[in-house]
Design an enzyme around this catalytic site. Structure first.
Site, PDB file in Angstrom:
ATOM      1  N   TRP A 126       0.830  -1.227   0.000  1.00  0.00           N
ATOM      2  CA  TRP A 126       0.000   0.000   0.000  1.00  0.00           C
ATOM      3  C   TRP A 126       0.851   1.258   0.000  1.00  0.00           C
ATOM      4  CZ3 TRP A 126      -3.590   1.759   4.585  1.00  0.00           C
ATOM      5  CH2 TRP A 126      -2.921   1.696   5.807  1.00  0.00           C
TER       6      TRP A 126
ATOM      7  N   ASP B 188      -0.696  -1.947  12.080  1.00  0.00           N
ATOM      8  CA  ASP B 188      -0.012  -3.123  12.633  1.00  0.00           C
ATOM      9  C   ASP B 188      -0.269  -3.469  14.101  1.00  0.00           C
ATOM     10  OD1 ASP B 188       1.065  -2.889  10.122  1.00  0.00           O
ATOM     11  OD2 ASP B 188       3.148  -2.874  10.785  1.00  0.00           O
TER      12      ASP B 188
ATOM     13  N   TYR C   7       3.259   4.082  17.302  1.00  0.00           N
ATOM     14  CA  TYR C   7       2.907   3.477  16.019  1.00  0.00           C
ATOM     15  C   TYR C   7       1.405   3.589  15.765  1.00  0.00           C
ATOM     16  CZ  TYR C   7       4.626   0.089  12.419  1.00  0.00           C
ATOM     17  OH  TYR C   7       5.006  -0.569  11.276  1.00  0.00           O
TER      18      TYR C   7
ATOM     19  N   GLU D 140       7.081   9.335   9.715  1.00  0.00           N
ATOM     20  CA  GLU D 140       6.146   8.235   9.458  1.00  0.00           C
ATOM     21  C   GLU D 140       4.819   8.488  10.183  1.00  0.00           C
ATOM     22  OE1 GLU D 140       7.828   4.556  10.812  1.00  0.00           O
ATOM     23  OE2 GLU D 140       6.276   3.312   9.891  1.00  0.00           O
TER      24      GLU D 140
HETATM   25  C1  DGY Z   1       6.778  -3.518   9.908  1.00  0.00           C
HETATM   26  O1  DGY Z   1       7.747  -4.236   9.739  1.00  0.00           O
HETATM   27  O2  DGY Z   1       6.596  -2.835  10.909  1.00  0.00           O
HETATM   28  C2  DGY Z   1       5.804  -3.421   8.831  1.00  0.00           C
HETATM   29  O3  DGY Z   1       4.837  -2.478   9.087  1.00  0.00           O
HETATM   30  C3  DGY Z   1       5.192  -4.731   8.507  1.00  0.00           C
HETATM   31  O4  DGY Z   1       4.492  -4.574   7.339  1.00  0.00           O
END
Ligand code: DGY
Length: 436
Positions: free
Chosen positions: A38, A172, A360, A404
């Site tokens: 993506w 994630d 994250y 990010e």
């Molecule tokens: C990671 O390695 O953190 C990635 O987001 C997995 O896709």
């Protein structure tokens, strides 16, 4: 800084992350040294504004690793790298008999953005004949990918596809998954994390979380990534509103593109059937009246997962709610995530005790979700809120850099950018936000 200066900076980030020899773009140096599914789609939207050739190469590089059954994996290991775990030797995609023969990949996927990315490219790139020709060459591959999802990821044939791994969601380590982890008891695997050598561990998933992630892959590998077996056995089996909204938006884009191309009546008919079924079921099954928003559905344990996240609002990008329901979810978003002391849009409910502003997908603002929300809000006529999402995104990047993810709290005035720096999709989508 003027918008033009910011766009120039974004172009530099993208150009530096583009790998000329293989024709794809890494999400960022060190942390993510391969091609991600993506990410690539969002990156292609950014390139489309100033380098159509790179945009096309990005999409081609991703599709070059498509499996023979239509599956498009989440990571393509075009190159070797010792800065990332788990790499190709862990994933062993070739266990699946129809896996790509030419590329090493993972055996999982990511939100299917490619359909609507092709449409964005068509809208942005000036040479319509050339881009339409490119789309003609590639559109059936995306259609095959969707067909694969509806055939192999929808055991109840209800129009909603499942994900079997949190990495497939794109979000994630979201707190959404915490209750699923509680149903599992994986071994303590011995492995060496690489991500935490690039980024402060406080901003990344924990080691124990990685045990769950690896265990789900081990289960899939034990069955050669056979999706029927995965549907039967994986403790993680979720119908994700973000993932399904991306698929629905991509279906709609494929319909428009096939109409432009002409001579594809059968495919258009099939796509329309998928759409009607998917949108109806999405509204029945994934809406939560009490929360006033869409939620995830735990297909393994047959229940809604009752938490608000930025994924709860993503369906407005795909025209899924009717006007009345759109009002409800936007109100929920503003009441819960939109106070004046916060940037829009935190990735998880800021009022929840599971919220973590630095970690994250447990709270920070992500530019790709903001981009989807901006477009969706605008399409329903919520112009002021759409502009706030846009302005917040631009401000975060201008103040802190092309990170990010970002802290949603305005009280944090320094170093509020987290994770990888010079992150490709933050750059790519900033270009698009500033040009529209
Ligand atoms: C990671 O390695 O953190 C990635 O987001 C997995 O896709």
């Amino acid at each position: 800084m003027t918008n033009n200066d910011l766009i120039k900076k974004a172009e530099t980030v993208l150009n530096n992350n583009f790998k000329e020899d293989k024709g794809f773009t890494i999400p960022c140096e060190g942390l993510y040294p391969f091609q991600w599914n993506w990410d690539s789609g969002f990156i292609a939207v950014g390139f489309a504004h100033y380098d159509a050739n790179k945009a096309k190469r990005e999409v081609e590089a991703l599709l070059s690793a498509q499996w023979e059954n239509g599956f498009i994996p989440h990571i393509i290991f075009h190159n070797d790298s010792d800065t990332y775990f788990p790499g190709p030797e862990f994933h062993q995609s070739k266990l699946h008999p129809l896996a790509s023969k030419s590329h090493r990949t993972t055996g999982m996927t990511q939100p299917p953005v490619l359909g609507f990315v092709l449409k964005e490219m068509y809208d942005i790139i000036e040479d319509k004949a050339d881009i339409l020709n490119f789309i003609k060459q590639n559109i059936d591959k995306v259609f095959n990918n969707h067909q694969h999802f509806y055939t192999h990821r929808d055991p109840n044939q209800e129009g909603l596809v499942f994900i079997y791994h949190n990495w497939e969601s794109g979000t994630d380590n979201s707190p959404i998954w915490d209750d699923i982890w509680d149903t599992m008891d994986p071994p303590n695997y011995k492995f060496e994390r690489r991500d935490t050598t690039h980024v402060d561990a406080a901003q990344r998933p924990t080691n124990r979380e990685y045990d769950y992630y690896l265990h789900l892959i081990e289960i899939a590998k034990a069955h050669n990534y056979d999706e029927a077996k995965i549907a039967e056995l994986s403790p993680f089996l979720v119908q994700d509103p973000l993932f399904n909204a991306m698929l629905i938006k991509s279906n709609a884009a494929l319909i428009e593109l096939y109409e432009l191309i002409g001579d594809s009546e059968d495919k258009i008919k099939t796509l329309r059937q998928w759409q009607t079924k998917a949108i109806t079921r999405f509204n029945e099954k994934l809406f939560n009246e009490k929360l006033g928003a869409y939620v995830h559905y735990d297909l393994r344990n047959e229940k809604q997962i009752e938490f608000l996240s930025s994924s709860s609002f993503a369906p407005i990008f795909a025209d899924i709610p009717n006007e009345e329901r759109a009002e409800i979810i936007v109100k929920t978003m503003m009441d819960k995530f939109g106070s004046e002391d916060r940037y829009l849009c935190a990735s998880f409910d800021p009022d929840s005790d599971r919220f973590n502003p630095k970690k994250y997908w447990r709270g920070p603002v992500w530019i790709n979700l903001n981009w989807l929300l901006f477009k969706g809000l605008k399409s329903y006529g919520f112009y002021d809120i759409a502009n706030r999402v846009k302005d917040d995104s631009v401000q975060l990047i201008e103040r802190y850099g092309f990170y990010e993810y970002f802290d949603s709290r305005k009280s944090v005035k320094e170093n509020a950018g987290y994770g990888g720096n010079n992150f490709s999709w933050s750059a790519a989508l900033l270009i698009d936000l500033l040009k529209c």
